[in-house]
Structure formats: structure tokens, C-alpha cells
Design an enzyme around this catalytic site. Structure first.
Site, short mmCIF file in Angstrom:
data_model
loop_
_atom_site.label_atom_id
_atom_site.label_comp_id
_atom_site.label_asym_id
_atom_site.label_seq_id
_atom_site.Cartn_x
_atom_site.Cartn_y
_atom_site.Cartn_z
N ASP A 279 9.33 2.77 0.64
CA ASP A 279 8.20 3.46 1.26
C ASP A 279 8.27 3.19 2.76
OD1 ASP A 279 5.84 4.39 2.27
OD2 ASP A 279 4.56 3.46 0.75
N TYR B 125 0.84 -1.19 0.00
CA TYR B 125 0.00 0.00 0.00
C TYR B 125 0.87 1.24 0.00
CZ TYR B 125 -3.58 3.40 1.22
OH TYR B 125 -4.43 4.48 1.21
N LYS C 151 3.61 9.73 8.89
CA LYS C 151 3.31 9.29 10.25
C LYS C 151 4.25 9.90 11.29
CE LYS C 151 1.01 5.13 8.56
NZ LYS C 151 -0.39 5.53 8.73
#
Length: 448
Positions: free
Chosen positions: A235, A143, A264
């Protein structure tokens, strides 16, 4: 445990927001999600006053927990009191950039944006602009945010959009391959190598279960991208500043990617994203280069302060020792519980990440001598090795409906808040204590 207020709030929300939520995963809880009123260290308290041990931690950003240390809170409040934003640079964004460049091996320059999705979107555009090529290789089930180039399913021979609203012509430039499959990666490069701009992968699959890489896999990807002149993009939106501490997962695996995306934790709980990497590549972003990238809220001073204060606190205190030790305790305890009560299930994770995947097959109870003591690490000598998920397809084949429809609710009833489905990570924070671990393990014993 009552939920009258959450039910009433969800009823209101359904009238004014699609699905009653602003991010689809929040509606995975059935029949409706509980609404949080406030956080307290490693716990959340909902609109009905129910308290839960929180292992979701905002889906990862809250390394320090819900109650920020005084120095972190003061730094954030100071920036907020000085004014919300200015449309011009501020010193704090330079400070955070310098901190990241000092600590992350591959990052020579960095561009801050507003979300993990924006970071990966910009990284893909940058890779295409830098190489002059079109195709991006991604991992099946990986994702990389809500963007057109990676919302793609299928395989490299027949990629298709995984969402309505994405033209098939977009998907044809994305080549999905299974994680941990060197043969599939080699095959796609042999066929499309001259038009592959980059391989985009998470160091550890973190949004489709937690799937650890096979030994040597990332080194192989690094080698084949170099051979074909493609970029290697990590990522690290999930793993950044969580796995491997301040050096991120790339330092733990000893691999140096060309580009890294962040989100995040780098924003300390505020909206953030970033793209870092080799200076010669990053400088292709406008205004230095010809790859357009801009954003009104990029480098927002409050977010930059939150990120910098969080990372500095982690650097100067025992944050990683604390969260990683609790993570080890959780995974070790879960390994023992699963061996006794559900030997086909798989405990996964590393550092402050953990999950139990409801895999359907596994070794028998009398075949577990020598198993990985605190979660699957793709060790060929572990008796669980052949049953441990190697890619997202293996996780998808697990008992995900049982996890969501039965197990999640049983844990909630015992005051434990887990991620909303079988696939999302769970995280330990600096706000958690050993009692939270002990209570959670008892709840797992009962629910399993």
C-alpha cells in the site's frame, strides 16, 4: 492570533455535517479546527488571516506545495477548460499509465480509481478473485482506507471490527499481525496459509506514527507469500512517489510486490487512487477478467492531467533533492533538540516524511553517542534502537494525549501547522524553503 471566523464557520458546519467535518481526522483538533482560506507555497492562511507553515500538505498529496509551477497549472487548466468529463477514455489517462509503468518496477499494468480507499478495496477483491482464497493479512495499526476488510483490530486469533456497521463475519477473514514481527507472520501462515489471498502492508507505517521496517522484514514477507502462493501487496498510497522518488518505496527497499496501491501524489492534489502490478493479475479486472471494478469518475481527465504534470515536473527538476534535503535538515535538527530537551522521544521518518513520537522511555542524555543522526532507522547499533517503535502498538503507547492536547496547540500558536494527532505523517513539499525549517525547529524548541 484570533479565530473568530473559524469558530463561526465551525458552528455553522455542526448544524449541517456530522461532527462539522467531512473526514473524521479533521475534528481531532480541539475545541475546533481552523478553516483554511488559501495556500501559499509551503504555508496556509486561515479564515481569520493567520498564516501557518504547513507540514500537513493535504495529508500528503501536495508534493509541489500550494503554488503549482506554471507548466503544471497550465496542463490542469487546459483539461478543465475542455470539459469536465466524458464517460469515455481520454488520451491523458494512457499517458499517465505509461509514465507509472516506466518508473515503478513492479507495475506492468494499472487501473485508476478515485481514492486510496477505493484502490485498497479493489486490490483486496482482486487478490481474492485471483487466488480463490478469502483471508487477508494486515498489520496491526496499519491503515488502508475506510473499507470493511481492513477496519479490523485485535489479533489473528480474535479479529474484530474497529467500526460499527461492519459484520463480525467480515472481520473473521482479516488476520492482523504486528508490523516487523516475522514470528507472528510465520505463525499465521502455518495456520491459515492455504486460505490467505494476500498480505497487505504499507512499506513504512505512515498512519500510526512513522514506523520504519526492520532490515530484511519486507524481504521475508515477499518470500513467505511466494512460498504459500499468496499475493504481496504494497500500500503505497502515502509513500508512492514520495519515498524512493519516482520508483516509490519498493525501489528503495529493493522489494517487488505483486500489487501496489497508489493515491495522493499520483493525482497531483486531486481525488485519485490506482492499483498496479503484474499484468496477469491486473487483467483479472473486468472487462478483461472476472473481478468487477468500475467507477464513473475513474481516470478523470483533470485528475490525470494533474498527476502527469506533477510527476513529469518532479522528473525534470530538482523536486526530490529539494524535499529530501529539507526533510533531512528537519529530522537532524529535531534529533538534536530531542536529545537535549526530551531524550525519551523518538524522531522518525525518511526522505520528505517526519514526525516526533512522544515515546515514554529512551536512553539517557549521556547515552546518545552514535544515535541515528536524522531519525530512527531500526539500526541495532543505535542507542535508541530498543526504544524506537517497532509496530503500531509501540506508537499507541506513547504520550498521544500530550501531543494532541498541549503540544499541537503550542505549535499552532507559533504559526506551525502539524498533523492533527500523534499518528498522522508530516510532509515536506517543493514549496517549503530553509527558513520554514529554521522557524519550525525554533518552535519545537519552545514547545518541547
Amino acid at each position: 492570533m484570533t479565530d473568530d471566523n473559524s469558530r463561526a464557520l465551525y458552528d455553522r458546519a455542526l448544524s449541517v455535517m456530522p461532527g462539522g467535518v467531512n473526514s473524521a481526522v479533521r475534528a481531532a483538533i480541539e475545541p475546533y479546527p481552523f478553516f483554511v482560506q488559501k495556500g501559499d507555497r509551503g504555508h496556509v492562511i486561515d479564515a481569520d488571516g493567520n498564516r501557518y507553515i504547513d507540514w500537513v500538505m493535504g495529508l500528503g498529496p501536495l508534493l509541489l506545495g500550494h503554488n503549482l509551477p506554471e507548466s503544471v497549472q497550465a496542463g490542469i487548466q487546459q483539461k478543465a477548460s475542455e470539459g469536465p468529463m466524458y464517460g469515455t477514455p481520454t488520451e491523458i489517462e494512457v499517458d499517465l499509465a505509461e509514465f507509472v509503468v516506466r518508473h515503478v518496477p513492479s507495475v506492468e499494468k494499472i487501473r485508476f480509481v478515485n481514492s486510496g480507499t477505493e484502490a485498497t478495496t479493489s486490490a483486496v477483491r482482486l487478490a481474492r478473485g485471483y487466488t480463490g482464497r478469502n483471508k487477508i493479512v494486515v498489520m496491526q495499526g496499519g491503515y488502508h482506507g475506510a473499507q470493511e476488510s481492513t477496519l479490523v483490530e485485535g489479533d489473528a486469533e480474535s479479529p474484530t471490527p474497529s467500526s460499527a456497521g461492519i459484520p463480525q463475519a467480515f472481520a473473521e477473514h482479516t488476520l492482523p499481525v504486528p508490523f516487523n514481527d516475522e514470528d507472528a507472520m510465520r505463525e499465521v501462515f502455518e495456520k491459515h496459509g492455504e486460505d490467505i489471498a494476500a498480505v497487505l502492508t504499507e512499506p513504512i507505517l505512515g498512519n500510526h506514527g512513522i514506523v520504519y521496517p526492520e532490515d530484511g522484514y519486507h524481504e521475508f514477507v515477499r518470500e513467505i507469500t511466494t512460498e504459500y502462493g499468496a499475493l504481496h501487496i504494497f500500500d503505497e498510497v502515502i509513500t508512492g512517489f514520495r519515498v524512493g522518488g519516482l520508483g516509490c518505496a519498493q525501489s528503495e527497499f529493493g522489494v517487488t510486490p505483486d500489487l501496489t496501491t497508489f493515491g495522493k501524489i499520483i493525482g497531483g492534489g486531486f481525488p485519485v487512487g490506482a492499483i498496479g502490478g503484474r499484468a496477469e493479475i491486473i487483467e483479472h479486472f473486468t472487462p478483461a477478467g472476472d473481478v468487477f471494478q468500475a467507477g464513473t469518475f475513474s481516470g478523470h481527465p483533470v485528475t490525470m492531467a494533474a498527476g502527469l504534470e506533477t510527476l513529469q515536473f518532479a522528473a525534470e527538476n530538482d523536486v526530490y533533492a529539494h524535499v529530501n534535503d529539507l526533510g533531512e535538515q528537519l529530522r537532524s535538527g529535531l534529533t538534536d533538540i530531542v536529545a537535549d530537551q526530551a531524550p525519551s522521544y523518538t524522531v522518525t521518518g525518511t526522505d520528505s516524511m517526519f514526525k516526533v513520537i512522544f515515546t515514554r522511555e529512551g536512553p539517557g542524555r549521556d547515552e546518545l553517542d552514535g544515535q541515528c543522526p536524522a531519525g530512527s532507522r531500526q539500526d541495532p547499533d543505535c542507542p535508541r534502537y530498543e526504544f524506537s517503535p517497532k509496530d503500531a502498538g509501540d506508537v499507541k503507547a506513547a504520550e498521544s494525549d500530550r501531543w494532541r492536547r498541549i503540544f499541537w496547540g503550542q505549535m499552532k500558536e507559533q504559526g506551525v501547522f502539524l498533523s492533527q494527532n500523534q499518528f498522522e505523517c508530516q510532509f515536506v513539499s517543493y514549496g517549503h524553503i530553509e527558513a520554514d525549517v529554521e522557524d519550525t525547529l525554533e518552535a519545537y524548541k519552545d514547545a518541547l
